[in-house]
Design a protein around this motif. Structure first.
Motif, PDB file in Angstrom:
ATOM      1  N   THR A   1       0.846  -1.191   0.000  1.00 47.33           N
ATOM      2  CA  THR A   1       0.000   0.000   0.000  1.00 47.33           C
ATOM      3  C   THR A   1       0.882   1.241   0.000  1.00 47.33           C
ATOM      4  O   THR A   1       1.765   1.382   0.854  1.00 47.33           O
ATOM      5  N   ILE A   2       0.634   2.126  -0.949  1.00 51.37           N
ATOM      6  CA  ILE A   2       1.352   3.392  -1.013  1.00 51.37           C
ATOM      7  C   ILE A   2       0.446   4.475  -0.417  1.00 51.37           C
ATOM      8  O   ILE A   2      -0.765   4.473  -0.628  1.00 51.37           O
ATOM      9  N   SER A   3       1.065   5.385   0.330  1.00 52.08           N
ATOM     10  CA  SER A   3       0.318   6.491   0.911  1.00 52.08           C
ATOM     11  C   SER A   3       1.255   7.688   1.035  1.00 52.08           C
ATOM     12  O   SER A   3       2.476   7.549   0.910  1.00 52.08           O
ATOM     13  N   ARG A   4       0.659   8.851   1.283  1.00 48.53           N
ATOM     14  CA  ARG A   4       1.473  10.044   1.434  1.00 48.53           C
ATOM     15  C   ARG A   4       0.948  10.905   2.563  1.00 48.53           C
ATOM     16  O   ARG A   4      -0.256  10.917   2.842  1.00 48.53           O
ATOM     17  N   ASP A   5       1.856  11.605   3.201  1.00 49.71           N
ATOM     18  CA  ASP A   5       1.524  12.564   4.244  1.00 49.71           C
ATOM     19  C   ASP A   5       2.177  13.881   3.844  1.00 49.71           C
ATOM     20  O   ASP A   5       3.380  14.074   4.055  1.00 49.71           O
ATOM     21  N   ASN A   6       1.393  14.751   3.231  1.00 51.35           N
ATOM     22  CA  ASN A   6       1.969  16.005   2.720  1.00 51.35           C
ATOM     23  C   ASN A   6       2.459  16.911   3.848  1.00 51.35           C
ATOM     24  O   ASN A   6       3.373  17.706   3.648  1.00 51.35           O
ATOM     25  N   ALA A   7       1.868  16.791   5.018  1.00 54.12           N
ATOM     26  CA  ALA A   7       2.318  17.610   6.149  1.00 54.12           C
ATOM     27  C   ALA A   7       3.728  17.227   6.580  1.00 54.12           C
ATOM     28  O   ALA A   7       4.461  18.052   7.120  1.00 54.12           O
ATOM     29  N   LYS A   8       4.092  15.968   6.329  1.00 50.15           N
ATOM     30  CA  LYS A   8       5.418  15.480   6.697  1.00 50.15           C
ATOM     31  C   LYS A   8       6.336  15.338   5.488  1.00 50.15           C
ATOM     32  O   LYS A   8       7.463  14.856   5.611  1.00 50.15           O
ATOM     33  N   ASN A   9       5.839  15.724   4.308  1.00 47.83           N
ATOM     34  CA  ASN A   9       6.633  15.613   3.070  1.00 47.83           C
ATOM     35  C   ASN A   9       7.175  14.202   2.876  1.00 47.83           C
ATOM     36  O   ASN A   9       8.341  14.007   2.504  1.00 47.83           O
ATOM     37  N   THR A  10       6.311  13.240   3.130  1.00 47.15           N
ATOM     38  CA  THR A  10       6.761  11.849   3.113  1.00 47.15           C
ATOM     39  C   THR A  10       5.766  10.959   2.382  1.00 47.15           C
ATOM     40  O   THR A  10       4.557  11.133   2.521  1.00 47.15           O
ATOM     41  N   VAL A  11       6.306  10.013   1.639  1.00 43.03           N
ATOM     42  CA  VAL A  11       5.500   8.969   1.026  1.00 43.03           C
ATOM     43  C   VAL A  11       5.932   7.636   1.627  1.00 43.03           C
ATOM     44  O   VAL A  11       7.111   7.450   1.964  1.00 43.03           O
ATOM     45  N   TYR A  12       4.978   6.745   1.794  1.00 42.26           N
ATOM     46  CA  TYR A  12       5.230   5.459   2.445  1.00 42.26           C
ATOM     47  C   TYR A  12       4.891   4.314   1.509  1.00 42.26           C
ATOM     48  O   TYR A  12       4.051   4.434   0.622  1.00 42.26           O
ATOM     49  N   LEU A  13       5.540   3.200   1.746  1.00 39.38           N
ATOM     50  CA  LEU A  13       5.172   1.963   1.073  1.00 39.38           C
ATOM     51  C   LEU A  13       5.086   0.884   2.144  1.00 39.38           C
ATOM     52  O   LEU A  13       6.115   0.435   2.666  1.00 39.38           O
ATOM     53  N   GLN A  14       3.865   0.529   2.494  1.00 40.67           N
ATOM     54  CA  GLN A  14       3.641  -0.549   3.460  1.00 40.67           C
ATOM     55  C   GLN A  14       3.657  -1.868   2.704  1.00 40.67           C
ATOM     56  O   GLN A  14       2.861  -2.067   1.777  1.00 40.67           O
ATOM     57  N   MET A  15       4.556  -2.740   3.095  1.00 41.60           N
ATOM     58  CA  MET A  15       4.717  -4.009   2.399  1.00 41.60           C
ATOM     59  C   MET A  15       4.389  -5.145   3.347  1.00 41.60           C
ATOM     60  O   MET A  15       5.067  -5.332   4.362  1.00 41.60           O
ATOM     61  N   ASN A  16       3.340  -5.883   3.032  1.00 47.27           N
ATOM     62  CA  ASN A  16       2.905  -7.026   3.832  1.00 47.27           C
ATOM     63  C   ASN A  16       3.049  -8.320   3.047  1.00 47.27           C
ATOM     64  O   ASN A  16       3.195  -8.299   1.826  1.00 47.27           O
ATOM     65  N   SER A  17       3.005  -9.413   3.740  1.00 46.48           N
ATOM     66  CA  SER A  17       3.095 -10.743   3.104  1.00 46.48           C
ATOM     67  C   SER A  17       4.272 -10.808   2.142  1.00 46.48           C
ATOM     68  O   SER A  17       4.140 -11.249   0.990  1.00 46.48           O
ATOM     69  N   LEU A  18       5.400 -10.367   2.614  1.00 42.59           N
ATOM     70  CA  LEU A  18       6.572 -10.293   1.754  1.00 42.59           C
ATOM     71  C   LEU A  18       7.028 -11.670   1.302  1.00 42.59           C
ATOM     72  O   LEU A  18       6.915 -12.660   2.042  1.00 42.59           O
ATOM     73  N   LYS A  19       7.543 -11.704   0.091  1.00 44.53           N
ATOM     74  CA  LYS A  19       8.017 -12.934  -0.530  1.00 44.53           C
ATOM     75  C   LYS A  19       9.510 -12.777  -0.873  1.00 44.53           C
ATOM     76  O   LYS A  19       9.971 -11.655  -1.081  1.00 44.53           O
ATOM     77  N   PRO A  20      10.223 -13.869  -0.989  1.00 41.44           N
ATOM     78  CA  PRO A  20      11.641 -13.766  -1.380  1.00 41.44           C
ATOM     79  C   PRO A  20      11.832 -13.002  -2.691  1.00 41.44           C
ATOM     80  O   PRO A  20      12.837 -12.291  -2.850  1.00 41.44           O
ATOM     81  N   GLU A  21      10.888 -13.111  -3.597  1.00 39.12           N
ATOM     82  CA  GLU A  21      11.003 -12.401  -4.876  1.00 39.12           C
ATOM     83  C   GLU A  21      10.807 -10.892  -4.759  1.00 39.12           C
ATOM     84  O   GLU A  21      10.985 -10.162  -5.728  1.00 39.12           O
ATOM     85  N   ASP A  22      10.447 -10.414  -3.569  1.00 35.83           N
ATOM     86  CA  ASP A  22      10.374  -8.976  -3.318  1.00 35.83           C
ATOM     87  C   ASP A  22      11.746  -8.401  -2.963  1.00 35.83           C
ATOM     88  O   ASP A  22      11.881  -7.179  -2.834  1.00 35.83           O
ATOM     89  N   THR A  23      12.734  -9.257  -2.803  1.00 33.27           N
ATOM     90  CA  THR A  23      14.081  -8.797  -2.483  1.00 33.27           C
ATOM     91  C   THR A  23      14.607  -7.904  -3.599  1.00 33.27           C
ATOM     92  O   THR A  23      14.624  -8.298  -4.772  1.00 33.27           O
TER      93      THR A  23
END
Length: 123
Positions: free
Chosen positions: A68-90
Protein backbone atom coordinates in the motif's frame (compact mmCIF):
# COMPACT_ATOMS: atom_id res chain seq x y z
CA UNK A 1 13.57 18.07 -4.80
CA UNK A 2 15.79 15.80 -2.71
CA UNK A 3 14.50 12.36 -1.76
CA UNK A 4 15.72 10.16 1.08
CA UNK A 5 14.44 6.59 1.22
CA UNK A 6 14.64 4.53 4.40
CA UNK A 7 13.10 1.56 6.15
CA UNK A 8 14.71 -1.31 4.30
CA UNK A 9 16.07 -4.33 6.10
CA UNK A 10 15.99 -8.09 6.40
CA UNK A 11 12.67 -9.81 7.04
CA UNK A 12 11.38 -13.35 6.84
CA UNK A 13 8.91 -14.39 4.19
CA UNK A 14 5.40 -13.45 5.27
CA UNK A 15 6.64 -10.49 7.26
CA UNK A 16 6.12 -6.76 6.81
CA UNK A 17 8.17 -3.64 6.32
CA UNK A 18 7.30 0.00 5.83
CA UNK A 19 9.47 2.11 3.58
CA UNK A 20 9.55 5.87 3.88
CA UNK A 21 10.70 8.51 1.44
CA UNK A 22 11.22 11.99 2.83
CA UNK A 23 11.27 14.89 0.39
CA UNK A 24 12.78 18.33 0.73
CA UNK A 25 13.48 21.33 -1.40
CA UNK A 26 10.24 21.83 -3.31
CA UNK A 27 6.49 21.75 -2.68
CA UNK A 28 5.99 18.06 -2.02
CA UNK A 29 2.25 18.25 -2.59
CA UNK A 30 2.81 19.13 -6.25
CA UNK A 31 4.53 15.84 -6.99
CA UNK A 32 3.25 12.40 -7.83
CA UNK A 33 5.40 9.84 -6.06
CA UNK A 34 6.43 6.41 -7.20
CA UNK A 35 8.27 3.39 -5.85
CA UNK A 36 10.41 1.26 -8.13
CA UNK A 37 12.70 -1.64 -7.39
CA UNK A 38 15.67 -3.40 -8.90
CA UNK A 39 16.27 -7.01 -7.98
CA UNK A 40 19.71 -8.59 -8.42
CA UNK A 41 20.35 -9.28 -12.08
CA UNK A 42 17.07 -7.75 -13.19
CA UNK A 43 15.86 -4.48 -14.67
CA UNK A 44 14.26 -1.78 -12.60
CA UNK A 45 10.52 -2.27 -12.32
CA UNK A 46 7.53 -0.26 -11.23
CA UNK A 47 6.04 -1.11 -7.84
CA UNK A 48 3.49 1.54 -6.89
CA UNK A 49 2.64 5.20 -7.37
CA UNK A 50 0.32 7.85 -6.03
CA UNK A 51 -1.16 10.82 -7.88
CA UNK A 52 0.01 14.28 -6.81
CA UNK A 53 -3.46 14.87 -5.30
CA UNK A 54 -3.29 11.58 -3.46
CA UNK A 55 -6.62 10.55 -4.95
CA UNK A 56 -5.33 7.76 -7.14
CA UNK A 57 -2.92 4.94 -6.56
CA UNK A 58 -1.47 2.38 -8.92
CA UNK A 59 0.22 -0.95 -8.29
CA UNK A 60 2.15 -3.56 -10.18
CA UNK A 61 0.20 -6.81 -10.42
CA UNK A 62 2.93 -8.57 -8.47
CA UNK A 63 2.32 -6.47 -5.35
CA UNK A 64 -1.37 -5.68 -5.62
CA UNK A 65 -3.19 -6.62 -2.45
CA UNK A 66 0.06 -6.83 -0.44
CA UNK A 67 1.59 -3.36 -0.75
CA UNK A 68 0.00 0.00 0.00
CA UNK A 69 1.35 3.39 -1.01
CA UNK A 70 0.32 6.49 0.91
CA UNK A 71 1.47 10.04 1.43
CA UNK A 72 1.52 12.56 4.24
CA UNK A 73 1.97 16.01 2.72
CA UNK A 74 2.32 17.61 6.15
CA UNK A 75 5.42 15.48 6.70
CA UNK A 76 6.63 15.61 3.07
CA UNK A 77 6.76 11.85 3.11
CA UNK A 78 5.50 8.97 1.03
CA UNK A 79 5.23 5.46 2.44
CA UNK A 80 5.17 1.96 1.07
CA UNK A 81 3.64 -0.55 3.46
CA UNK A 82 4.72 -4.01 2.40
CA UNK A 83 2.91 -7.03 3.83
CA UNK A 84 3.10 -10.74 3.10
CA UNK A 85 6.57 -10.29 1.75
CA UNK A 86 8.02 -12.93 -0.53
CA UNK A 87 11.64 -13.77 -1.38
CA UNK A 88 11.00 -12.40 -4.88
CA UNK A 89 10.37 -8.98 -3.32
CA UNK A 90 14.08 -8.80 -2.48
CA UNK A 91 15.45 -5.71 -4.22
CA UNK A 92 16.73 -2.19 -3.81
CA UNK A 93 13.69 0.05 -3.59
CA UNK A 94 13.78 3.57 -4.98
CA UNK A 95 11.37 6.43 -4.56
CA UNK A 96 10.84 8.98 -7.29
CA UNK A 97 8.98 12.26 -7.78
CA UNK A 98 7.04 13.44 -10.82
CA UNK A 99 6.02 17.10 -10.96
CA UNK A 100 2.22 17.39 -11.19
CA UNK A 101 2.26 13.81 -12.31
CA UNK A 102 -0.45 11.22 -12.61
CA UNK A 103 1.73 8.58 -10.98
CA UNK A 104 3.23 7.01 -14.07
CA UNK A 105 4.39 3.41 -14.20
CA UNK A 106 7.30 4.49 -16.43
CA UNK A 107 10.55 5.35 -14.71
CA UNK A 108 11.41 7.85 -17.45
CA UNK A 109 8.45 10.01 -16.44
CA UNK A 110 9.98 10.86 -13.06
CA UNK A 111 12.07 13.94 -12.43
CA UNK A 112 13.85 13.11 -9.19
CA UNK A 113 15.10 9.92 -7.56
CA UNK A 114 16.18 8.86 -4.11
CA UNK A 115 19.22 6.75 -3.35
CA UNK A 116 17.46 3.44 -2.69
CA UNK A 117 16.98 1.22 0.32
CA UNK A 118 17.65 -2.53 0.35
CA UNK A 119 14.92 -4.99 1.23
CA UNK A 120 15.92 -8.61 1.73
CA UNK A 121 13.26 -11.26 2.26
CA UNK A 122 14.54 -14.61 3.49
CA UNK A 123 12.70 -17.85 2.88
Amino acid sequence: VQLQASGGGVVQAGGSLRLSCAASGRTFGNYAMGWFRRAPGKDREFVASIHWTGRYTYYADSVKGRFTISRDNAKNTVYLQMNSLKPEDTAVYYCAAQHYGMGSTRASAYDYWGQGTLVTVSS
